[in-house]
Structures are given as C-alpha cells and as structure tokens.
Enzyme design. Structure first.
Site, PDB file in Angstrom:
ATOM      1  CB  CYS A  16      -0.934   0.002   1.000  1.00 30.20           C
ATOM      2  SG  CYS A  16      -2.310  -1.261   1.235  1.00 30.20           S
ATOM      3  CE  LYS A  19      -4.547   3.136  -0.688  1.00 29.61           C
ATOM      4  NZ  LYS A  19      -5.612   3.355   0.314  1.00 29.61           N
ATOM      5  CG  ASP A  49     -16.877   5.371   3.070  1.00 24.33           C
ATOM      6  OD1 ASP A  49     -16.330   4.439   3.759  1.00 24.33           O
ATOM      7  OD2 ASP A  49     -17.824   5.900   3.338  1.00 24.33           O
ATOM      8  CG  ASP A  67      -7.026  -2.364  -2.233  1.00 24.59           C
ATOM      9  OD1 ASP A  67      -6.140  -1.794  -1.929  1.00 24.59           O
ATOM     10  OD2 ASP A  67      -8.108  -2.057  -1.643  1.00 24.59           O
ATOM     11  CG  ASP A  90     -11.181  -1.397   1.044  1.00 23.58           C
ATOM     12  OD1 ASP A  90     -10.721  -0.623   2.017  1.00 23.58           O
ATOM     13  OD2 ASP A  90     -10.133  -1.402   0.010  1.00 23.58           O
ATOM     14  N   GLY A 138     -11.166 -13.542 -13.240  1.00 25.83           N
ATOM     15  CA  GLY A 138     -10.028 -12.678 -13.195  1.00 25.83           C
ATOM     16  C   GLY A 138      -9.430 -12.109 -14.790  1.00 25.83           C
ATOM     17  CG  HIS A 139      -7.618  -9.187 -17.503  1.00 28.12           C
ATOM     18  ND1 HIS A 139      -8.173  -9.321 -18.923  1.00 28.12           N
ATOM     19  CD2 HIS A 139      -6.546  -8.490 -17.841  1.00 28.12           C
ATOM     20  CE1 HIS A 139      -7.375  -9.063 -19.694  1.00 28.12           C
ATOM     21  NE2 HIS A 139      -6.590  -8.404 -19.275  1.00 28.12           N
ATOM     22  CB  SER A 140      -3.618 -12.625 -15.877  1.00 26.88           C
ATOM     23  OG  SER A 140      -3.852 -13.687 -16.816  1.00 26.88           O
ATOM     24  CG  ASP A 228      -9.557  -0.853   5.144  1.00 28.81           C
ATOM     25  OD1 ASP A 228      -9.828   0.260   4.831  1.00 28.81           O
ATOM     26  OD2 ASP A 228      -9.356  -1.981   4.543  1.00 28.81           O
TER      27      ASP A 228
HETATM   28 CO    CO Z   1      -9.998   0.704   2.769  1.00 31.64          CO
HETATM   29 CO    CO Z   2      -8.560  -0.005  -0.865  1.00 29.69          CO
END
Ligand code: CO
Ligand code: CO
Length: 350
Positions: A16, A19, A49, A67, A90, A138-140, A228
């Site tokens: 994270c 980010k 949020d 995420d 989340d 999913g996707h790759s 979170d």
């Molecule tokens: Co969050």
């Molecule tokens: Co997030």
C-alpha cells in the site's frame, strides 16, 4: 528467478506504500467530470470511503471494491495471502460480508516461474476460502512488474452500512491491529531483516478483518463509522473519517498500539515515500507537529492490510473491546470524537 525468489527485490515500491499519494489522487479526480446522482448508488468514490455500494432491494446492497499492489514480502504464498486479506478488508470496513472476487494479475512472464505465480494464487485462494469468498474470474497480463490483487463483491444491508462519515460526538475510537507494517516491510525490502524477524507484522497483515463473522451483530448499531487503515496511515485515514463526519477526533498517543520493533525500525530510518506524503496530506487538518518525530512517523506509517478504525458509541465501547479480545483480536481505544473545531480535524493528546 530462483526458487527462494526475493519478490520484494523485483519491484521499486511495495504494498500500500505504492498508492498514489492522496493529494495527487484528489487533484486528478477533480479534473474529471463524473456522472453522479443515480438513486440506487448509496456510496460512491466522492467521500473517499473504502468501497462503493449499490442498492439491489429493500434489504440487500452490493459492496464493491478493488485493491492490488506489488509484493510486500518475499514468500509468494504469503504475498497472496496478504493481498487477499487486504482486498477483502474494504468490504469488512463497510460492514459487509464478502461473497465473490475477481483476480487482477500482472506478471513478468519471462523472469518468473509458473510455480511462483501459482503459489501467490494459492495463498490468495486459501485466504478467500477462510473468508467464504469464491473466486469467479479475473484478468492477467504480461508486465515488467509483478502486481496482484482482487476486486471483491460483498453483501450489506442498506441500513447497516458503515460509512466513514458517521462518527458522532462522544464516540470512542477503536483500532484493531497495531501500526508498523510500513516500516517493517521497508526494512525487509532493504534486506536488513528477514521475514522471520518481522513475523508478527506478517501474521497481522495475513489476518482477516472479519471481526463480526462469528456473532457480535449486537454491536452493529453501536458502530457509527468505520474504515480500514492502509496506505495513508492512521493519520490519513483518521483525518478522512473526521473530515467526512465533520467532527474533531482526539487521539491518545500513548494508547496507539504498535509492534515490538516498530519504534526501532522507525528510528533506524526504514521509511517509504508515503511517510512523507502522508504527513503533508494531513498537516492542515491534524496537529501532527505536536508530537515527537518518531510518533509522527508512526502515525504516518503506511499500513498494508491494517486494522479497522471504528467509531463506537461510548456506552458500548468497553463491551465491544472485551468481545474482540475474547476472539483474540487486538482492540484498543485510541481516541474519542468531539464537536468540530474547524479547521483542525484531529488533535493528539499524550
Ligand atoms: Co480501505
Ligand atoms: Co482500498
């Protein structure tokens, strides 16, 4: 890459902490003209949020979130577990229960063995099973930098959504995991510590934030607001809650939990760019200079798969903390909500 592939050494930034800084993201989003105002959208991105929420019927809404990030640890299986726990979080932070997930995967196919990629997916799959969440697609892509994560969809009752805007005067602020994963993983990336040395932090990042999975629904109405703690650190996320709720939050510095080695890591200078950008993000609304340098860095430490920050009715706080402790979840009362003192949103007491 060999088998004991050091995943963190294949990327520039991890977890994270990679980010986009909150201020820059806000600037970019303000340049876009988004369609808004659909009546069935209960939560969108405008309040920063944790997830979006769309109403399906009188008693059902969908929580949707995404995420993904670059490796935060070296062991592929653990990276998969952490990425999944982080993405699922989340949904929990909105008061929801995750139901399905889609994977997003970018891999340097030329340099990385299929076994490593499979281990990452296995870690994520085992964590999703623990969360009773089914991976349904999913996707790759082939890419220079390994990235992995999930888009998670969950259920929530439309009247039981925990927004970050619900904090009320007198509420107690509860945090459910210690701080310090940012500095610990910065030390790991620099190879001055091993995964063994930071096992407490790794265990915590793997832990689901499903604090209400096994009862405790009694507390739903006592929890007025939740989010979170991830890349913006406790400082950034508490400011977002205070701002969205139009309240002041008073943090009690000495009550904020941290891992055993966190202060030593911070003192040794194991930092990320996010420590800096998080501090500048909160500086207008948080009285951060009122505490020492190490405390400032702790407050700004970017968490990956960090704990929940809950704003809880004063009369229920002690009972909720006891309940969480019985389930072996750390829960600390770290502050309280006060009436607004514009423009300062967060004050810190020692
Ligand atoms: Co969050
Ligand atoms: Co997030």
């Amino acid at each position: 890459m060999n088998q004991k592939a050091l995943l963190t050494q294949t990327v520039q930034k991890g977890g994270c902490a990679a980010k986009i800084p909150a201020e820059e993201l806000r600037e970019i989003l303000s340049m876009v003209n988004f369609k808004t105002g659909s009546k069935d959208i209960l939560v969108d991105g405008s309040s920063m949020d944790d997830a979006g929420v769309v109403q399906i019927s009188a008693d059902l809404a969908l929580v949707q979130t995404l995420d993904f990030f670059t490796p935060i640890v070296d062991t592929p299986y653990l990276f998969g577990q952490i990425a999944a726990a982080n993405a699922l979080s989340d949904v929990y932070a909105m008061g929801g229960s995750p139901r399905t997930a889609m994977a997003i995967l970018a891999v340097p196919l030329l340099n990385m063995s299929k076994e490593i990629i499979a281990e990452i997916l296995q870690g994520a799959s085992d964590k999703m099973a623990e969360a009773q969440t089914d991976l349904i697609g999913g996707h790759s892509i082939d890419d220079d930098t390994l990235k992995f994560g999930l888009s998670v969809t969950g259920y929530v009752h439309p009247q039981k959504i925990w927004k970050n805007s619900g904090a009320r005067c007198g509420d107690r602020i509860i945090l459910t995991k210690p701080l310090g994963t940012g500095t610990a993983t910065a030390a790991l990336k620099r190879q001055v510590v091993s995964e063994e040395d930071i096992q407490d932090e790794i265990k915590s990042m793997c832990q689901l934030n499903d604090i209400f999975n096994h009862s405790a629904c009694n507390f739903y109405s006592s929890i007025h607001s939740a989010t979170d703690i991830t890349g913006f650190g406790l400082a950034g996320h508490v400011v977002q809650m205070a701002r969205a709720s139009q309240k002041t939050i008073n943090l009690f510095m000495h009550k904020i939990p941290r891992f055993k080695k966190t202060e030593a890591f911070l003192r040794a200078g194991y930092l990320t760019k996010a420590h800096r950008t998080n501090k500048s993000y909160v500086s207008k609304e948080m009285q951060i200079e009122s505490v020492g340098d190490i405390e400032q860095k702790l407050l700004c430490d970017p968490q990956t798969s960090g704990g929940l920050l809950l704003s809880v009715a004063e009369e229920s706080s002690a009972a909720l903390i006891n309940h969480l402790h019985e389930k072996n979840i750390l829960a600390c009362e770290i502050g309280q909500v006060e009436s607004v003192a514009h423009p300062l949103r967060v004050i810190i007491s020692s």
